[in-house]
Design a protein around this motif. Structure first.
Motif, PDB file in Angstrom:
ATOM      1  N   ILE A  50       0.849  -1.189   0.000  1.00 37.20           N
ATOM      2  CA  ILE A  50       0.000   0.000   0.000  1.00 37.20           C
ATOM      3  C   ILE A  50       0.885   1.241   0.000  1.00 37.20           C
ATOM      4  CG2 ILE A  50      -1.957  -1.118   1.126  1.00 37.20           C
ATOM      5  CD1 ILE A  50      -1.104   0.110   3.746  1.00 37.20           C
ATOM      6  N   ASN A  51       0.282   2.355  -0.295  1.00 32.62           N
ATOM      7  CA  ASN A  51       0.976   3.628  -0.389  1.00 32.62           C
ATOM      8  C   ASN A  51       1.625   3.977   0.946  1.00 32.62           C
ATOM      9  OD1 ASN A  51       1.153   6.626  -0.137  1.00 32.62           O
ATOM     10  ND2 ASN A  51       0.504   6.498  -2.278  1.00 32.62           N
ATOM     11  N   SER A  52       2.821   4.527   0.896  1.00 32.70           N
ATOM     12  CA  SER A  52       3.558   4.858   2.120  1.00 32.70           C
ATOM     13  C   SER A  52       2.829   5.883   2.985  1.00 32.70           C
ATOM     14  CB  SER A  52       4.963   5.351   1.785  1.00 32.70           C
ATOM     15  OG  SER A  52       4.899   6.518   0.993  1.00 32.70           O
ATOM     16  N   LEU A  56       1.966   5.426   6.973  1.00 28.27           N
ATOM     17  CA  LEU A  56       2.276   6.434   7.982  1.00 28.27           C
ATOM     18  C   LEU A  56       1.033   6.794   8.790  1.00 28.27           C
ATOM     19  CD1 LEU A  56       4.375   8.267   9.245  1.00 28.27           C
ATOM     20  CD2 LEU A  56       3.874   9.952   7.479  1.00 28.27           C
ATOM     21  N   GLN A  57      -0.104   6.946   8.107  1.00 25.78           N
ATOM     22  CA  GLN A  57      -1.357   7.248   8.807  1.00 25.78           C
ATOM     23  C   GLN A  57      -1.728   6.118   9.768  1.00 25.78           C
ATOM     24  OE1 GLN A  57      -4.071   7.933   5.539  1.00 25.78           O
ATOM     25  NE2 GLN A  57      -4.065  10.128   5.924  1.00 25.78           N
ATOM     26  N   LEU A  58      -1.588   4.881   9.318  1.00 31.43           N
ATOM     27  CA  LEU A  58      -1.908   3.738  10.168  1.00 31.43           C
ATOM     28  C   LEU A  58      -0.971   3.667  11.372  1.00 31.43           C
ATOM     29  CD1 LEU A  58      -2.581   1.037   7.439  1.00 31.43           C
ATOM     30  CD2 LEU A  58      -4.265   1.975   9.035  1.00 31.43           C
ATOM     31  N   GLU A  64      -1.343   6.628  18.524  1.00 34.97           N
ATOM     32  CA  GLU A  64      -2.313   7.455  19.250  1.00 34.97           C
ATOM     33  C   GLU A  64      -3.238   6.602  20.105  1.00 34.97           C
ATOM     34  OE1 GLU A  64      -4.389   9.745  16.336  1.00 34.97           O
ATOM     35  OE2 GLU A  64      -2.678  11.060  15.933  1.00 34.97           O
ATOM     36  N   ARG A  65      -3.671   5.482  19.559  1.00 38.53           N
ATOM     37  CA  ARG A  65      -4.594   4.597  20.278  1.00 38.53           C
ATOM     38  C   ARG A  65      -3.866   3.616  21.195  1.00 38.53           C
ATOM     39  NH1 ARG A  65      -9.215   2.703  15.981  1.00 38.53           N
ATOM     40  NH2 ARG A  65      -9.899   4.774  15.344  1.00 38.53           N
ATOM     41  N   ASP A  66      -2.557   3.590  21.097  1.00 42.39           N
ATOM     42  CA  ASP A  66      -1.722   2.677  21.880  1.00 42.39           C
ATOM     43  C   ASP A  66      -2.132   1.217  21.658  1.00 42.39           C
ATOM     44  OD1 ASP A  66       0.403   2.117  23.580  1.00 42.39           O
ATOM     45  OD2 ASP A  66      -0.899   2.086  25.353  1.00 42.39           O
ATOM     46  N   VAL A  67      -2.240   0.850  20.371  1.00 42.03           N
ATOM     47  CA  VAL A  67      -2.547  -0.529  19.988  1.00 42.03           C
ATOM     48  C   VAL A  67      -1.515  -0.988  18.965  1.00 42.03           C
ATOM     49  CG1 VAL A  67      -5.031  -0.354  20.390  1.00 42.03           C
ATOM     50  CG2 VAL A  67      -4.130   0.157  18.133  1.00 42.03           C
ATOM     51  N   GLU A  68      -1.400  -2.293  18.810  1.00 44.65           N
ATOM     52  CA  GLU A  68      -0.491  -2.832  17.804  1.00 44.65           C
ATOM     53  C   GLU A  68      -1.023  -2.517  16.411  1.00 44.65           C
ATOM     54  OE1 GLU A  68       0.384  -6.939  18.201  1.00 44.65           O
ATOM     55  OE2 GLU A  68       0.974  -6.746  20.309  1.00 44.65           O
ATOM     56  N   LEU A  69      -0.117  -2.401  15.477  1.00 39.11           N
ATOM     57  CA  LEU A  69      -0.492  -2.101  14.096  1.00 39.11           C
ATOM     58  C   LEU A  69      -1.403  -3.188  13.525  1.00 39.11           C
ATOM     59  CD1 LEU A  69      -0.144  -0.102  11.763  1.00 39.11           C
ATOM     60  CD2 LEU A  69       1.875  -1.377  11.077  1.00 39.11           C
ATOM     61  N   ASN A  70      -1.121  -4.455  13.841  1.00 32.81           N
ATOM     62  CA  ASN A  70      -1.963  -5.551  13.351  1.00 32.81           C
ATOM     63  C   ASN A  70      -3.407  -5.411  13.830  1.00 32.81           C
ATOM     64  OD1 ASN A  70       0.106  -6.868  11.973  1.00 32.81           O
ATOM     65  ND2 ASN A  70       0.682  -8.056  13.775  1.00 32.81           N
ATOM     66  N   VAL A  71      -3.576  -5.030  15.073  1.00 31.46           N
ATOM     67  CA  VAL A  71      -4.915  -4.866  15.647  1.00 31.46           C
ATOM     68  C   VAL A  71      -5.643  -3.729  14.953  1.00 31.46           C
ATOM     69  CG1 VAL A  71      -6.176  -4.260  17.752  1.00 31.46           C
ATOM     70  CG2 VAL A  71      -4.221  -5.818  17.872  1.00 31.46           C
ATOM     71  N   LEU A  72      -4.956  -2.624  14.752  1.00 31.48           N
ATOM     72  CA  LEU A  72      -5.563  -1.470  14.102  1.00 31.48           C
ATOM     73  C   LEU A  72      -5.974  -1.788  12.663  1.00 31.48           C
ATOM     74  CD1 LEU A  72      -6.258   1.604  14.247  1.00 31.48           C
ATOM     75  CD2 LEU A  72      -4.060   1.955  13.131  1.00 31.48           C
ATOM     76  N   VAL A  73      -5.091  -2.435  11.918  1.00 31.84           N
ATOM     77  CA  VAL A  73      -5.398  -2.764  10.520  1.00 31.84           C
ATOM     78  C   VAL A  73      -6.605  -3.696  10.453  1.00 31.84           C
ATOM     79  CG1 VAL A  73      -4.546  -3.937   8.449  1.00 31.84           C
ATOM     80  CG2 VAL A  73      -3.078  -2.335   9.668  1.00 31.84           C
ATOM     81  N   ALA A  74      -6.673  -4.672  11.347  1.00 27.83           N
ATOM     82  CA  ALA A  74      -7.820  -5.582  11.370  1.00 27.83           C
ATOM     83  C   ALA A  74      -9.105  -4.808  11.655  1.00 27.83           C
ATOM     84  CB  ALA A  74      -7.610  -6.670  12.406  1.00 27.83           C
ATOM     85  N   GLU A  75      -9.033  -3.867  12.582  1.00 27.27           N
ATOM     86  CA  GLU A  75     -10.201  -3.051  12.931  1.00 27.27           C
ATOM     87  C   GLU A  75     -10.645  -2.190  11.749  1.00 27.27           C
ATOM     88  OE1 GLU A  75     -10.791   0.840  15.674  1.00 27.27           O
ATOM     89  OE2 GLU A  75      -9.805  -0.865  16.651  1.00 27.27           O
TER      90      GLU A  75
END
Length: 83
Positions: A50-52, A56-58, A64-75
């Protein structure tokens, strides 16, 4: 085969950032064990390009949410697919 065994041994004994002279115990998880844990949780590796700027946004949102990147992407994917 000897080279492979040596590489495995070196990978297990030399942790990044440690000189080897310090008396520090490092908790490491074997990759096979981690794969078994992930499979038990129903997780599947899924690589995409995906676009860089999106990356960066992810990453920023995950911090900011203090979560793992994998968790955020799944959400984010779940919300996007629900529409």
């Amino acid at each position: 085969m000897a080279k492979t065994d040596a590489k495995k041994l070196m990978g297990k004994t030399a942790a990044p950032g440690l000189s080897g002279f310090e008396n520090v115990e490092v908790a490491t998880v074997d990759r096979r064990e981690q794969r078994k844990r992930d499979q038990a949780m129903g997780l599947v590796p899924f690589a995409v390009k995906i676009n860089s700027d999106l990356v960066l946004q992810l990453q920023t949102l995950a911090k900011e949410r203090d979560v793992e990147l994998n968790v955020l992407v799944a959400e984010v994917l779940a919300k996007g697919l629900a529409d």
